[in-house]
Scaffold this active site. Sequence first.
Site, PDB file in Angstrom:
ATOM      1  N   ASP A   1      40.506  37.421  53.286  1.00  0.00           N
ATOM      2  CA  ASP A   1      39.469  36.905  51.704  1.00  0.00           C
ATOM      3  C   ASP A   1      38.172  37.274  52.336  1.00  0.00           C
ATOM      4  O   ASP A   1      37.842  37.205  53.894  1.00  0.00           O
ATOM      5  CB  ASP A   1      40.003  34.767  52.028  1.00  0.00           C
ATOM      6  CG  ASP A   1      38.918  34.777  50.893  1.00  0.00           C
ATOM      7  OD1 ASP A   1      38.242  35.461  50.364  1.00  0.00           O
ATOM      8  OD2 ASP A   1      39.489  33.478  50.436  1.00  0.00           O
TER       9      ASP A   1
HETATM   10  C1  NOJ Z   1      35.896  34.100  49.224  1.00  0.00           C
HETATM   11  C2  NOJ Z   1      36.934  33.396  47.927  1.00  0.00           C
HETATM   12  O1  NOJ Z   1      37.819  32.933  48.432  1.00  0.00           O
HETATM   13  C3  NOJ Z   1      37.873  34.122  47.097  1.00  0.00           C
HETATM   14  O2  NOJ Z   1      39.108  33.887  46.235  1.00  0.00           O
HETATM   15  C4  NOJ Z   1      37.388  35.207  46.286  1.00  0.00           C
HETATM   16  O3  NOJ Z   1      38.434  36.223  45.622  1.00  0.00           O
HETATM   17  C5  NOJ Z   1      36.736  36.201  47.371  1.00  0.00           C
HETATM   18  N1  NOJ Z   1      35.774  35.066  48.332  1.00  0.00           N
HETATM   19  C6  NOJ Z   1      35.798  36.747  47.110  1.00  0.00           C
HETATM   20  O4  NOJ Z   1      34.721  36.434  46.117  1.00  0.00           O
END
Ligand code: NOJ
Length: 774
Positions: free
Chosen positions: A297
């Site tokens: 993430d």
């Molecule tokens: C953080 C989020 O937790 C995740 O779900 C997302 O895909 C990424 N940011 C990119 O936006």
Amino acid sequence: MKVGFVAAALACGLASAGPSLASEASKPSVTPHQTVVSDKAIKARVEALLVQMTPEEKAGQLFIAFHLSPPPKLEPFVEKGIAEGRIGNVLFVSDPAHANALQRVALEQSRLKIPLMFGFDVIHGLRTIFPVPIGLAASWDPKMVEDVQASAAGEARAVGIQWSFAPNVDIARDPRWGRMVEGAGEDPYLGSVMAAAQVRGFQGPAMGTPNRIIAGVKHFAAYGAALGGRDYDEVNVSDSELWNVYLPPFKAAIDAGAYNVMSAYMPLNGVPATANSWLLTDVLRDTWRFKGFVVSDAGAVGNLVTHGLATDRADAAVKALNAGVTMEMDNNINVFSELPKALAQGAISQVQLDDAVRKVLETKVRLGLFENPYADVRKAAEAIADPERRRLARVAAERSAVLLRNEGAVLPLDRKTLRSVAVIGPLADSARDTEGPWVFKPQADGVTILAGLREKLGPTVRIDHVVGVGMPRRLNGSFIDPEPKAVTPPIDDTAGIAQAVAAARNADVAILVLGEKREMIGENASRASLDLPGKQQDLLEAVVATGKPVVLVLMSGRPLDLKSANPAAILEAWYPGSEGGRAVANLLMGDTVPGGKLPFSWPRNVGQVPLVYSRLSSHAPYQASLRYWDQRGAPVWPFGFGLSYTRFDYEAPSVERTTIAKGERVGVSVTVRNVGTRVGDETVQLYVHQRSGAARPVRELKGFRRVTLQPGETKVVRFELGPDELSYWSSEARAFVQDASAFDVWLGGDSTASARSRFAVVDAAQDGGKPVAP
Ligand code: NOJ
């Protein structure tokens, strides 16, 4: 007694942690990892590139950097990084000219000319916005959900995106957690069916299918169990909960071919998920035989330092790669750029680094990126304007909506007698909120509920629109979804409520559109309360007190506590997307009949959470609904609940065999009849309970089918139950097991279904499988 076969199967990666999905959704005609290019050709191409790459270029392929569209103007950090081979992938580009400009840098300026791969949060559409995933799950229609994500994939691919950071398959049992809106709710079976459907939709039957994109399953794993529902907080779940509740949707997604997995932010049982080698290697690779790549993430690798696990960035990079992360996602901090140094120092091996790079290069080859690196700007414009997508968005919104109450059959509204409507509430004419969270650019052509009603009712019905009350701002700013300066025009709530009451008194019916603004749900948007934000409760109660028929349309991604307010009808519309207004107007006027069902139990108030239907009996089960001194235990509406404009009756279910041996299957059917006067959809749901051998949930969903019935029509709906549905993870055996036990089986329209039958699983077939009279 436990059986050994499941334990053995798990060890070699065969046991299914999830249910058999065969009865619910169409099976792909080719194996999920089959590709349009031959494996041998892919390998040759990858190896030919790999031998030419420096460690720095290898690390570049293992990094995905932020670059938010609109600018086709390039940022020096990103442009330079791409030209020098330090950035191999980019996220947040949603404009084809922008994608092409960056791609040109990779193909014209970088030494090895490896094309970039573009990823994006295509959660419920890109330009054409479909209902949010919790709404899609409420349709209980996996085929439609597959079509929706296939359509979203087509639009995304046309603008130059090859990879979606979706589906979110996190089971959510605590509605305070804002990200409940992105998943399929509380149940692992429904969650698994929806996970697989979305993967098939995004990716198609094989990697590299034209007009499709990679499905990125997230957030691995158990992110939805964050303590107190607080986003990013730690997760502590038992082994049994992990395998029986949180992991099955991931397994189902991977079995459906998902080529990417995103590691979660939080620590799982004490170990940060992004450095959790048990999760990322033992379970994902060794047990499930996952062949694709793992992305962290955003910022999660660097955050291993914040967790206290890594001493510095270099250590974080090593720990993440060692655990099984393939690619790092971050803003302009590239922690994986430390990998070449780590290689030189022997902290990681050449094989490890090369294996990770192979996975990324192989993905790019399978996608056809080397042949077709650029977006076709003209085709992208055509794809975005495709009216079929809008039609699907409307149908999806209609099929997702859940009718929760309809006293005195106030709905559908009677077109013939309707002369005036008061449309009230801060969400009635908010296009942004109708689209919901995870929509990066406001879309100009979204249809609000007010607009949908105006279009539907035409000039002969008077519509008075009153906003009524304002919306509160969050306590502290959000880095995710900054609120617009003025959330709604500043409003004097007292005057607004008086105005709304006057409008309601002056109308045949009041339609209130209330709920949560899009900023109040999604990432970093957990709430400590389930109340209607601001003064909406006062507004609702004041309008109901007029005595006029009141229809409450809710826009939310979680259950809300409506207290004692008693509107005649309640329709949960979720965040219905670009065509939301038209869909809701069709539903309210009866041109479409609601058929959605709740994908979660609806708690009475926040003190009851987490509340699930599939609880264990535990001590004094007869007291289950009285476990609190001051509160009933039952939900307001049970899991699987939803009304229609017609009614359905069920006959007693019939099981085809009273006894089956372990490993065998049994057919169970039920006759359902539309006893009302309108055509309508019913979702027939099957629940089982294992009576002995282990403490198993009082009920578990193990099958469902949404059917359409004409007035008076009868259908027989048949399911099959076999080892997949009747096994569970035993913490004692540390394996999936199937017990000899009696099983109850219920079939009906929600998780309180009363039509019951029974069968038994035994060690060896005892009755020869004789059919039982219905
Ligand atoms: C953080 C989020 O937790 C995740 O779900 C997302 O895909 C990424 N940011 C990119 O936006």
